[in-house]
Design a protein around this motif. Structure first.
Motif, PDB file in Angstrom:
ATOM      1  N   CYS A  41       6.763 -10.653  -0.876  1.00 45.30           N
ATOM      2  CA  CYS A  41       8.002 -10.590  -1.831  1.00 45.30           C
ATOM      3  C   CYS A  41       8.408 -12.101  -2.167  1.00 45.30           C
ATOM      4  O   CYS A  41       8.743 -12.950  -1.228  1.00 45.30           O
ATOM      5  CB  CYS A  41       9.039  -9.863  -1.294  1.00 45.30           C
ATOM      6  SG  CYS A  41      10.402  -9.708  -2.581  1.00 45.30           S
ATOM      7  N   HIS A  64       3.613  -7.633  -3.583  1.00 45.47           N
ATOM      8  CA  HIS A  64       2.376  -7.118  -3.283  1.00 45.47           C
ATOM      9  C   HIS A  64       2.458  -6.140  -2.037  1.00 45.47           C
ATOM     10  O   HIS A  64       2.963  -6.549  -1.167  1.00 45.47           O
ATOM     11  CB  HIS A  64       1.206  -8.226  -3.057  1.00 45.47           C
ATOM     12  CG  HIS A  64       1.321  -9.250  -4.342  1.00 45.47           C
ATOM     13  ND1 HIS A  64       2.093 -10.210  -4.167  1.00 45.47           N
ATOM     14  CD2 HIS A  64       0.729  -9.206  -5.415  1.00 45.47           C
ATOM     15  CE1 HIS A  64       2.082 -10.985  -5.346  1.00 45.47           C
ATOM     16  NE2 HIS A  64       1.163 -10.325  -6.130  1.00 45.47           N
ATOM     17  N   ASN A  65       1.450  -5.195  -2.058  1.00 47.14           N
ATOM     18  CA  ASN A  65       1.409  -4.530  -0.676  1.00 47.14           C
ATOM     19  C   ASN A  65      -0.246  -4.244  -0.531  1.00 47.14           C
ATOM     20  O   ASN A  65      -0.969  -3.672  -1.458  1.00 47.14           O
ATOM     21  CB  ASN A  65       2.009  -3.018  -1.218  1.00 47.14           C
ATOM     22  CG  ASN A  65       2.036  -2.169  -0.006  1.00 47.14           C
ATOM     23  OD1 ASN A  65       0.964  -2.337   1.119  1.00 47.14           O
ATOM     24  ND2 ASN A  65       3.202  -1.375   0.228  1.00 47.14           N
ATOM     25  N   SER A  66      -0.900  -4.331   0.635  1.00 47.67           N
ATOM     26  CA  SER A  66      -2.426  -4.516   0.663  1.00 47.67           C
ATOM     27  C   SER A  66      -2.634  -3.015   0.577  1.00 47.67           C
ATOM     28  O   SER A  66      -3.811  -2.624   0.586  1.00 47.67           O
ATOM     29  CB  SER A  66      -2.627  -5.034   2.357  1.00 47.67           C
ATOM     30  OG  SER A  66      -1.703  -4.096   3.316  1.00 47.67           O
ATOM     31  N   TYR A  68      -2.173  -1.313  -1.790  1.00 48.74           N
ATOM     32  CA  TYR A  68      -2.615  -1.132  -3.226  1.00 48.74           C
ATOM     33  C   TYR A  68      -2.846  -2.485  -3.837  1.00 48.74           C
ATOM     34  O   TYR A  68      -2.381  -3.266  -4.408  1.00 48.74           O
ATOM     35  CB  TYR A  68      -1.303  -0.784  -4.119  1.00 48.74           C
ATOM     36  CG  TYR A  68      -0.494   0.448  -3.534  1.00 48.74           C
ATOM     37  CD1 TYR A  68      -1.031   1.613  -3.567  1.00 48.74           C
ATOM     38  CD2 TYR A  68       0.895   0.212  -2.871  1.00 48.74           C
ATOM     39  CE1 TYR A  68      -0.083   2.803  -2.940  1.00 48.74           C
ATOM     40  CE2 TYR A  68       1.470   1.344  -2.171  1.00 48.74           C
ATOM     41  CZ  TYR A  68       0.887   2.558  -2.361  1.00 48.74           C
ATOM     42  OH  TYR A  68       1.593   3.646  -1.677  1.00 48.74           O
ATOM     43  N   PRO A  69      -4.212  -2.703  -3.300  1.00 51.10           N
ATOM     44  CA  PRO A  69      -4.660  -4.288  -3.635  1.00 51.10           C
ATOM     45  C   PRO A  69      -4.886  -4.533  -5.145  1.00 51.10           C
ATOM     46  O   PRO A  69      -4.907  -5.779  -5.468  1.00 51.10           O
ATOM     47  CB  PRO A  69      -6.037  -4.248  -2.991  1.00 51.10           C
ATOM     48  CG  PRO A  69      -6.297  -2.678  -2.760  1.00 51.10           C
ATOM     49  CD  PRO A  69      -5.138  -2.072  -2.780  1.00 51.10           C
ATOM     50  N   SER A  71      -2.581  -3.707  -7.489  1.00 53.64           N
ATOM     51  CA  SER A  71      -1.239  -3.500  -8.103  1.00 53.64           C
ATOM     52  C   SER A  71      -0.438  -4.859  -7.525  1.00 53.64           C
ATOM     53  O   SER A  71      -0.541  -5.411  -6.630  1.00 53.64           O
ATOM     54  CB  SER A  71      -0.723  -2.151  -7.581  1.00 53.64           C
ATOM     55  OG  SER A  71      -1.500  -1.230  -8.451  1.00 53.64           O
ATOM     56  N   CYS A  72       0.546  -5.002  -8.754  1.00 55.03           N
ATOM     57  CA  CYS A  72       1.483  -6.039  -8.388  1.00 55.03           C
ATOM     58  C   CYS A  72       2.867  -5.243  -8.673  1.00 55.03           C
ATOM     59  O   CYS A  72       2.818  -4.478  -9.923  1.00 55.03           O
ATOM     60  CB  CYS A  72       1.474  -7.249  -9.060  1.00 55.03           C
ATOM     61  SG  CYS A  72       2.448  -8.593  -9.105  1.00 55.03           S
ATOM     62  N   ALA A  86      -2.898  -6.761 -10.913  1.00 51.41           N
ATOM     63  CA  ALA A  86      -2.962  -8.132 -10.299  1.00 51.41           C
ATOM     64  C   ALA A  86      -3.077  -9.327 -10.891  1.00 51.41           C
ATOM     65  O   ALA A  86      -2.339 -10.478 -10.393  1.00 51.41           O
ATOM     66  CB  ALA A  86      -4.146  -8.216  -9.065  1.00 51.41           C
ATOM     67  N   ASP A  89       0.334 -12.022 -11.438  1.00 56.69           N
ATOM     68  CA  ASP A  89       0.770 -13.399 -10.962  1.00 56.69           C
ATOM     69  C   ASP A  89       0.525 -14.487 -11.941  1.00 56.69           C
ATOM     70  O   ASP A  89       1.218 -15.264 -11.925  1.00 56.69           O
ATOM     71  CB  ASP A  89       0.141 -13.415  -9.569  1.00 56.69           C
ATOM     72  CG  ASP A  89       0.458 -12.528  -8.656  1.00 56.69           C
ATOM     73  OD1 ASP A  89       1.526 -12.242  -8.317  1.00 56.69           O
ATOM     74  OD2 ASP A  89      -0.159 -11.831  -7.950  1.00 56.69           O
ATOM     75  N   GLU A 108       7.729 -11.805   4.054  1.00 55.32           N
ATOM     76  CA  GLU A 108       6.547 -11.121   4.122  1.00 55.32           C
ATOM     77  C   GLU A 108       6.726 -10.290   5.408  1.00 55.32           C
ATOM     78  O   GLU A 108       7.331 -10.743   6.398  1.00 55.32           O
ATOM     79  CB  GLU A 108       5.213 -11.427   3.818  1.00 55.32           C
ATOM     80  CG  GLU A 108       4.940 -12.681   4.844  1.00 55.32           C
ATOM     81  CD  GLU A 108       3.819 -13.487   4.409  1.00 55.32           C
ATOM     82  OE1 GLU A 108       3.075 -13.083   3.543  1.00 55.32           O
ATOM     83  OE2 GLU A 108       3.342 -14.562   4.955  1.00 55.32           O
TER      84      GLU A 108
END
Length: 209
Positions: A41, A64-66, A68-69, A71-72, A86, A89, A108
């Protein structure tokens, strides 16, 4: 549906030792390790409000969450959760005239995923900069997408390894009623957890006995 909560550090133990203690309890139940996970975050201020006296800029959290690679997630406190791809960013870099990255605020959680029957547990160490600041536990009951239908089951399972630190029902569950739980709901819970941990760090040192 998922619950994300903080577990306090056990008395006389470090963050790492407490994580190991929880991991041992999970493994004793019969949970298997299923790789690793990470959630991060970054905080952005609305640029116009910086330096304006008596005004606090709106904060936006880019996460970000691993799991959901591709997605942001962009979240505002008490506000909407935007799910983007993604490339978001790179867009934030272009928007630096409007949003400024509070780099020192990056936080994180990283750790191990465990599978136990229909439950997925993610045990994470929360870090800000070089130091460990807390422990996150995410528990998912995979077959159910209506949050309120499975809360009692989730709570019962959490009690088996979290004991008295089992959390209450997450606020996002209350807001969902009978609607489908989404990845954004998980990110809102992580945002709330990270903000709670950040605030715990801001306690003045003189007040600590």
């Amino acid at each position: 549906a998922r619950s994300v909560s903080q577990v306090p550090v056990a008395e006389g133990k470090s963050v790492q030792q407490t994580v190991e203690l929880l991991a041992r309890r999970l493994e004793a139940l019969g949970a298997d390790k299923q790789g690793t996970f990470g959630v991060d975050c970054e905080t952005y201020h609305t640029a116009g409000a910086i330096g304006t006296q008596g005004q606090t800029g709106k904060l936006m959290y880019v996460m970000h969450n691993s799991e959901y690679p591709l997605s942001c997630f962009a979240l505002f406190e008490n506000g909407p959760c935007l799910v983007a791809d993604a490339n978001f960013d790179t867009l934030m870099v272009k928007l630096k005239g409007f949003f400024q990255n509070a780099k020192a605020n990056k936080i994180e959680s990283r750790g191990t995923r465990y599978q136990y029957c229909d439950f997925l547990v993610k045990l994470g160490t929360v870090t800000m900069g070089p130091s460990a600041r807390g422990i996150s536990v995410e528990v998912e009951y995979c077959p159910c997408v209506i949050a309120n239908d499975c809360w009692n089951l989730l709570m019962e399972f959490m009690q088996s390894f979290m004991g008295s630190h089992t959390p209450g029902i997450p606020s996002v569950f209350g807001a969902k009623h009978d609607s489908v739980y989404s990845p954004g709901d998980t990110m809102v819970q992580y945002m709330e957890l990270f903000n709670k941990i950040r605030k715990q760090q801001q306690v003045p040192v003189a007040g600590i006995r």
